[in-house]
Design an enzyme around this catalytic site. Structure first.
Site, mmCIF file in Angstrom:
data_model
loop_
_atom_site.group_PDB
_atom_site.id
_atom_site.type_symbol
_atom_site.label_atom_id
_atom_site.label_comp_id
_atom_site.label_asym_id
_atom_site.label_seq_id
_atom_site.Cartn_x
_atom_site.Cartn_y
_atom_site.Cartn_z
ATOM 1 N N SER A 290 0.796 -1.229 0.000
ATOM 2 C CA SER A 290 0.000 0.000 0.000
ATOM 3 C C SER A 290 0.824 1.273 0.000
ATOM 4 O O SER A 290 0.326 2.343 -0.375
ATOM 5 C CB SER A 290 -0.926 0.019 1.221
ATOM 6 O OG SER A 290 -0.166 -0.125 2.415
ATOM 7 N N GLU A 476 -4.736 9.641 11.689
ATOM 8 C CA GLU A 476 -3.358 9.873 12.090
ATOM 9 C C GLU A 476 -2.557 8.630 11.726
ATOM 10 O O GLU A 476 -2.408 7.705 12.532
ATOM 11 C CB GLU A 476 -3.258 10.176 13.585
ATOM 12 C CG GLU A 476 -3.941 11.470 13.974
ATOM 13 C CD GLU A 476 -3.817 11.786 15.459
ATOM 14 O OE1 GLU A 476 -4.362 12.823 15.882
ATOM 15 O OE2 GLU A 476 -3.170 10.994 16.197
ATOM 16 N N HIS A 480 1.337 5.464 5.856
ATOM 17 C CA HIS A 480 0.927 5.767 4.492
ATOM 18 C C HIS A 480 1.064 7.258 4.184
ATOM 19 O O HIS A 480 0.963 8.103 5.074
ATOM 20 C CB HIS A 480 -0.520 5.305 4.267
ATOM 21 C CG HIS A 480 -0.679 3.836 4.472
ATOM 22 N ND1 HIS A 480 -1.150 3.302 5.648
ATOM 23 C CD2 HIS A 480 -0.377 2.782 3.669
ATOM 24 C CE1 HIS A 480 -1.167 1.974 5.562
ATOM 25 N NE2 HIS A 480 -0.691 1.634 4.365
#
Length: 516
Positions: A290, A476, A480
């Site tokens: 990701s 938060e 990422h």
């Protein structure tokens, strides 16, 4: 008498010089070529101004569509001048009713000029009376255009519609133009006009590329990549830069076959040679997790600032030379990416000269999940070896990258090491199999630490309530990236390519530091 002889000689000599100068001027007389047609031919704008939904600032977003008429002049020397009057959405009917034919073509023609004409894609739109011309009317319109060009002493050249990139289940190109290509050919025979069968030559070109690779010749963008196309776009009619150049080369090849020496004598040998061979664009395939993957919710929530760093990587590369296909997927480890068949789908597409960028580690650490966990000393390394060897077996070029850091600061302001052996194992495999490694673990550590504890939040997915629909209460996230972070990390990747003099560096834009 002697004086008369001298004067006569001078007059004769002057006459010879005048004739010579006249001949020289006429032999180098510029050739003019007018072009009349639709969007496939037209000069397309490169950018459109849009407002970014996150920052509120105006940005220039690339439109991405190109016409073949934008590139045809590149094949010729300066003595051939092209006037591209292709216009988006026009047919043989609307080109006349809107006054374009009279104003842009007929009123400008001189004896000896050439006029390349190509329509068909809009003439068939029966639901639009402003452009629709039945096959019979289409034929009549072409015949009138041809005759009016000839009446001006100019030379008409007719081209047939260029195929669209649509394939049936059996892998055959679908005829999207009905009888219009056939009608174009019949008009050419009837009027004995110079004719280039671009329907036939473009069909042959696409079939040589195949269904998968031919996508590179037409405009395509994934969802969330371009603000003009938030849901993505797969255009089967309009061209990428590579496609537009190749279609222009088909026109040039047609001119050569027609033996129009007044034009072909001005061809540039290097350009002619290069385009005729139709060089394939290089592809960079990306596999990972990701931190690299495209934000796939943007089509429904364009305000979401989450980005994988590869999603912003195309900013730093010349789209004419290299295309980036990001197959990274959130939540995957090197093991699950293989086990789910994702690697096989990528490998099937790799052709000689393509690159495969590989980055895993964050999900390989998860001991609690046997579907994803790998041991950094054994299975993790083995999976990287598999990626490398199978890429090379297809003629591809593997590129390894270590994972980007997570934003976890120690009290002294330095980042905590959260990857351990998963970061150091990658360079070890790279050294073992002689594969270049982009050490993003080190470069992103320096980047985040340079921002500091508070400012570094701007690089990650720290957002307030109501910004993104998937995070109604805010987020938060220290793993990422947001847009800014993805842009900066992809810049680090580009910098390392330049420092290493990596073969991929040849495809980078001129000044990567000015990219924003």
């Amino acid at each position: 008498m002697k004086q008369f002889s001298i004067l006569s000689s001078l007059k004769i000599f002057s006459g010879i010089i005048a004739v010579f100068l006249l001949f020289s001027a006429s032999s180098s007389k510029p050739v003019r070529v007018f072009m009349a047609g639709d969007s496939l031919m037209a000069n397309q704008k490169e950018f459109k101004t849009v407002v970014d939904s996150v920052t509120g600032k105006e940005v220039q977003e690339p439109i991405g569509i190109f016409g073949w008429g934008q590139y045809i002049a590149d094949f010729f020397d300066k003595d051939v001048t092209f006037f591209n009057h292709g216009y988006n959405g026009r047919s043989t009917l609307s080109y006349r009713t809107e006054g374009l034919w009279q104003k842009r073509i007929l009123s400008q023609l001189h004896s000896g000029d050439y006029v390349i004409m190509g329509w068909g894609g809009n003439d068939l739109k029966e639901n639009n009376p402003n452009v629709y011309a039945s096959p019979e009317d289409y034929a009549k319109n072409l015949e009138v255009f041809i005759q009016e060009v000839r009446d001006k002493g100019a030379i008409p050249i007719l081209i047939s519609p260029i195929v669209r990139n649509r394939w049936d289940k059996r892998g055959n190109l679908v005829n999207m133009y009905g009888t219009y290509p056939e009608v174009t050919s019949e008009v050419a025979k009837k009027t004995k006009v110079l004719y280039i069968d671009t329907e036939k030559s473009s069909r042959k070109l696409l079939e040589s590329y195949g269904q998968e690779k031919s996508k590179d010749l037409y405009f395509h963008v994934d969802a969330g990549v371009n603000r003009l196309y938030p849901k993505g776009k797969n255009d089967q009619a309009h061209f990428s830069p590579e496609g537009a150049k190749l279609m222009a080369s088909l026109i040039v090849e047609g001119l050569k076959e027609l033996k129009i020496t007044e034009l072909t004598s001005h061809l540039l040998p290097v350009k002619e040679e290069g385009k005729a061979k139709a060089k394939k664009k290089v592809t960079l395939y990306s596999i990972g997790d990701s931190t690299m993957s495209d934000n796939r919710v943007l089509s429904d929530d364009p305000g979401d600032p989450g980005r994988g760093w590869v999603q912003e990587l195309n900013r730093y590369f010349k789209s004419d030379d290299l295309v980036i296909k990001n197959f990274s997927q959130a939540g995957r480890s090197s093991k699950s990416f293989i086990d789910e068949g994702r690697w096989d789908k990528v490998l099937d597409q790799v052709t000689p000269g393509d690159y495969v960028l590989i980055q895993f580690g964050g999900n390989d650490q998860k001991k609690e999940d046997p579907k994803r966990y790998t041991d950094p000393e054994t299975t993790f390394k083995d999976n990287f070896r598999k990626f490398i060897k199978e890429t090379r077996a297809k003629g591809g070029i593997p590129v390894l990258a270590t994972s980007i850091v997570r934003r976890h600061f120690e009290k002294n302001g330095t980042l905590r090491d959260t990857y351990g052996r998963y970061a150091t194992a990658v360079p070890e495999v790279g050294a073992e199999l002689n594969v270049p490694v982009i050490d993003l673990q080190t470069s992103t550590r320096k980047l985040v630490e340079s921002y500091g504890v508070e400012e570094s939040k701007k690089l990650f997915l720290w957002i307030g309530p109501g910004v993104a629909e998937r995070f109604p209460d805010g987020r938060e996230d220290n793993s990422h990236l947001c847009i800014k972070g993805a842009v900066e990390v992809s810049r680090l990747f580009a910098r390392d390519l330049k420092k290493m003099n990596h073969p991929l560096a040849q495809y980078l834009v001129g000044d990567i530091e000015k990219v924003n």
